[in-house]
Every structure is written in structure tokens, then in C-alpha cells.
Design a protein around this motif. Structure first.
Motif, short mmCIF file in Angstrom:
data_model
loop_
_atom_site.label_atom_id
_atom_site.label_comp_id
_atom_site.label_asym_id
_atom_site.label_seq_id
_atom_site.Cartn_x
_atom_site.Cartn_y
_atom_site.Cartn_z
N ALA A 60 0.79 -1.23 -0.05
CA ALA A 60 -0.09 0.02 0.11
C ALA A 60 0.89 1.39 -0.01
CB ALA A 60 -0.92 0.09 1.26
N ILE A 61 2.06 1.39 0.75
CA ILE A 61 2.88 2.36 0.80
C ILE A 61 3.53 2.57 -0.77
CG2 ILE A 61 5.05 3.27 1.76
CD1 ILE A 61 4.19 1.72 4.36
N HIS A 62 4.02 1.60 -1.10
CA HIS A 62 4.45 1.61 -2.56
C HIS A 62 3.37 2.22 -3.57
CE1 HIS A 62 8.31 0.50 -1.34
NE2 HIS A 62 7.97 -0.81 -1.03
N GLN A 63 2.32 1.37 -3.62
CA GLN A 63 1.09 1.89 -4.43
C GLN A 63 0.96 3.40 -4.31
OE1 GLN A 63 -2.53 -0.30 -3.77
NE2 GLN A 63 -3.55 0.94 -5.21
N HIS A 64 0.88 4.07 -3.09
CA HIS A 64 0.48 5.29 -2.77
C HIS A 64 1.58 6.43 -2.71
CE1 HIS A 64 -3.88 4.03 -2.75
NE2 HIS A 64 -3.61 3.07 -2.02
N ARG A 65 2.73 6.12 -2.86
CA ARG A 65 3.91 7.04 -2.83
C ARG A 65 3.88 8.26 -3.36
NH1 ARG A 65 8.67 3.44 -5.20
NH2 ARG A 65 7.71 4.02 -7.34
N ASP A 66 3.35 8.00 -4.58
CA ASP A 66 3.54 9.28 -5.73
C ASP A 66 2.19 10.01 -5.90
OD1 ASP A 66 6.25 8.94 -6.23
OD2 ASP A 66 5.79 7.34 -7.67
N SER A 67 1.26 9.41 -4.97
CA SER A 67 -0.19 9.97 -5.43
C SER A 67 -0.78 10.63 -3.99
CB SER A 67 -0.96 8.96 -5.84
OG SER A 67 -1.11 7.39 -5.00
N THR A 68 -0.15 10.63 -3.00
CA THR A 68 -0.54 11.32 -1.77
C THR A 68 0.40 12.33 -1.28
OG1 THR A 68 0.71 9.33 -0.46
CG2 THR A 68 -1.77 9.09 -0.90
N VAL A 69 -0.24 13.25 -0.60
CA VAL A 69 0.38 14.45 -0.03
C VAL A 69 1.15 14.01 1.29
CG1 VAL A 69 -0.88 16.40 -1.30
CG2 VAL A 69 -1.59 15.38 1.04
N GLY A 70 0.78 12.91 1.74
CA GLY A 70 1.30 12.70 3.11
C GLY A 70 0.41 11.44 3.59
N ALA A 71 0.86 10.87 4.90
CA ALA A 71 0.26 9.61 5.58
C ALA A 71 0.12 10.09 7.15
CB ALA A 71 0.97 8.26 5.10
N ILE A 72 -0.86 9.27 7.42
CA ILE A 72 -0.85 8.87 8.94
C ILE A 72 -0.79 7.51 9.16
CG2 ILE A 72 -2.49 8.87 10.87
CD1 ILE A 72 -3.75 11.38 9.63
N VAL A 73 0.26 7.08 10.09
CA VAL A 73 0.25 5.58 10.05
C VAL A 73 0.22 4.88 11.38
CG1 VAL A 73 1.93 3.80 9.60
CG2 VAL A 73 2.10 5.74 8.05
N ASN A 74 -0.80 4.13 11.91
CA ASN A 74 -0.80 3.46 13.01
C ASN A 74 -0.33 2.01 12.54
OD1 ASN A 74 -1.34 1.91 15.36
ND2 ASN A 74 -3.06 3.00 15.88
N PRO A 75 1.14 1.52 13.01
CA PRO A 75 1.82 0.33 12.48
C PRO A 75 1.14 -0.78 13.55
CG PRO A 75 3.26 1.50 13.79
CD PRO A 75 2.01 2.45 13.58
N GLY A 76 0.49 -0.29 14.58
CA GLY A 76 0.29 -1.38 15.59
C GLY A 76 1.31 -2.14 16.05
N ALA A 77 1.29 -3.63 16.51
CA ALA A 77 2.60 -3.97 16.90
C ALA A 77 3.73 -4.05 15.95
CB ALA A 77 1.87 -5.54 17.44
N LEU A 78 3.30 -3.72 14.75
CA LEU A 78 4.43 -3.67 13.69
C LEU A 78 5.65 -2.77 14.06
CD1 LEU A 78 2.62 -4.66 10.29
CD2 LEU A 78 4.21 -6.11 11.86
N MET A 79 5.17 -1.80 15.03
CA MET A 79 6.17 -0.60 15.25
C MET A 79 7.15 -1.38 16.07
SD MET A 79 4.75 0.81 19.07
CE MET A 79 6.19 1.30 19.85
N ILE A 80 7.18 -2.63 16.43
CA ILE A 80 8.10 -3.20 17.22
C ILE A 80 9.42 -3.87 16.41
CG2 ILE A 80 8.88 -4.88 19.01
CD1 ILE A 80 5.73 -4.60 19.94
N ALA A 81 8.77 -4.58 15.50
CA ALA A 81 9.68 -5.27 14.68
C ALA A 81 9.29 -5.37 13.03
CB ALA A 81 9.81 -6.76 15.10
#
Length: 146
Positions: A60-81
Motif C-alpha cells: 500500500a505504501i509503494h502503491q500510494h507513494r506518488d499519489s498522496t500528500v502525506g500519511a498517517i500511520v498506525n503500525p500497531g504491533a509492527l512498530m516493534i519489529a
């Protein structure tokens, strides 16, 4: 029209009934609506993606990297590893804000470090669903008028 990516990781699709004493009673739909209200003042739209798998979030990040002005990211438990999530965010050039509903430092010690936070434009932690509104306001501040 400018678009903000709202990206939520594992288990965040269960908001509203998953441990409401920790995560509150707002659903992900409630949060999506709140973010949309915040960014509408600039005429922006929100693309909201929640996935339980890290690879889907990376895509999703790669898909939207050129089409968005910014992002809000809640990675949940992925913040850890979530190293592949971190690498994808490293290649995402617009500003983005990391959000966590709960105060991770008031919880178990394994939650006290985020592998993605050093890359974020800012971090909002421990303010419940309201933190997403603050993250949206931060993006409005960080992003040039479009």
C-alpha cells in the motif's frame, strides 16, 4: 484532488470492541470519518487502508507513494519489529505521522521502542482516537498548500 493515506496495521480493524479499556470505543470507521473531516478544510480526501499483514501494508505504501500528500500511520504491533514496513516508509518521501492510541510507555516494556518512529515527521501517542485528528492537523501544517 490531494489525498492523505491513512494506514492502519494489524488488529486495528477490530477497534471499537477490541480491548476498549485500552483502545477506546471508536471504530476504525469513526477514525476515518474524523480524519476526513480534518483534511476536508484543504479539500483533501482520505484513502484508508487497514491490513493485518505487513506485506500488504508495504504494498500500500509503494502503491500510494506518488499519489498522496502525506500519511498517517498506525503500525500497531509492527512498530516493534516491522522492518519491511520501516524500509517501505523510508522510501515514502511525503511527510507522515506515526500514531498510537494507547500510551505505549505506560504498557509492557516490549512496546517502548518503535523501529519506524525515527523516520516519522512526528509521533502522536496515548491520546486515543483524538490522536488521529492531531496527526491530520500536523499534516495540514507540514504540507504545502495544494
Amino acid at each position: 484532488m490531494s489525498v492523505v493515506l491513512l494506514l492502519n496495521g494489524p488488529n486495528l480493524g477490530a477497534l471499537g470492541y477490541r480491548e476498549p479499556e485500552i483502545y477506546g470505543t471508536d471504530t476504525l470507521a469513526d477514525i476515518e470519518k474524523a480524519v476526513a473531516e480534518e483534511v476536508a478544510v484543504r479539500g483533501w480526501e482520505v484513502v484508508s487502508i487497514q491490513r493485518d499483514g505487513e506485506g500488504d501494508l508495504v504494498g500500500a505504501i509503494h502503491q500510494h507513494r506518488d499519489s498522496t500528500v502525506g500519511a498517517i500511520v498506525n503500525p500497531g504491533a509492527l512498530m516493534i519489529a516491522g522492518w519491511s514496513l520501516r524500509d517501505a516508509l523510508a522510501s515514502y518521501s511525503p511527510p507522515w505521522i506515526e500514531v498510537h492510541l494507547s500510551n505505549v510507555w505506560a504498557r509492557e516494556s516490549f512496546r517502548h521502542e518503535s523501529v519506524i518512529a525515527p523516520l516519522a515527521s512526528g509521533v502522536v501517542i496515548g491520546l486515543g482516537a483524538f490522536g488521529y485528528r492531531l496527526a491530520a492537523q500536523a499534516l495540514l501544517h507540514l504540507c504545502p498548500e495544494t
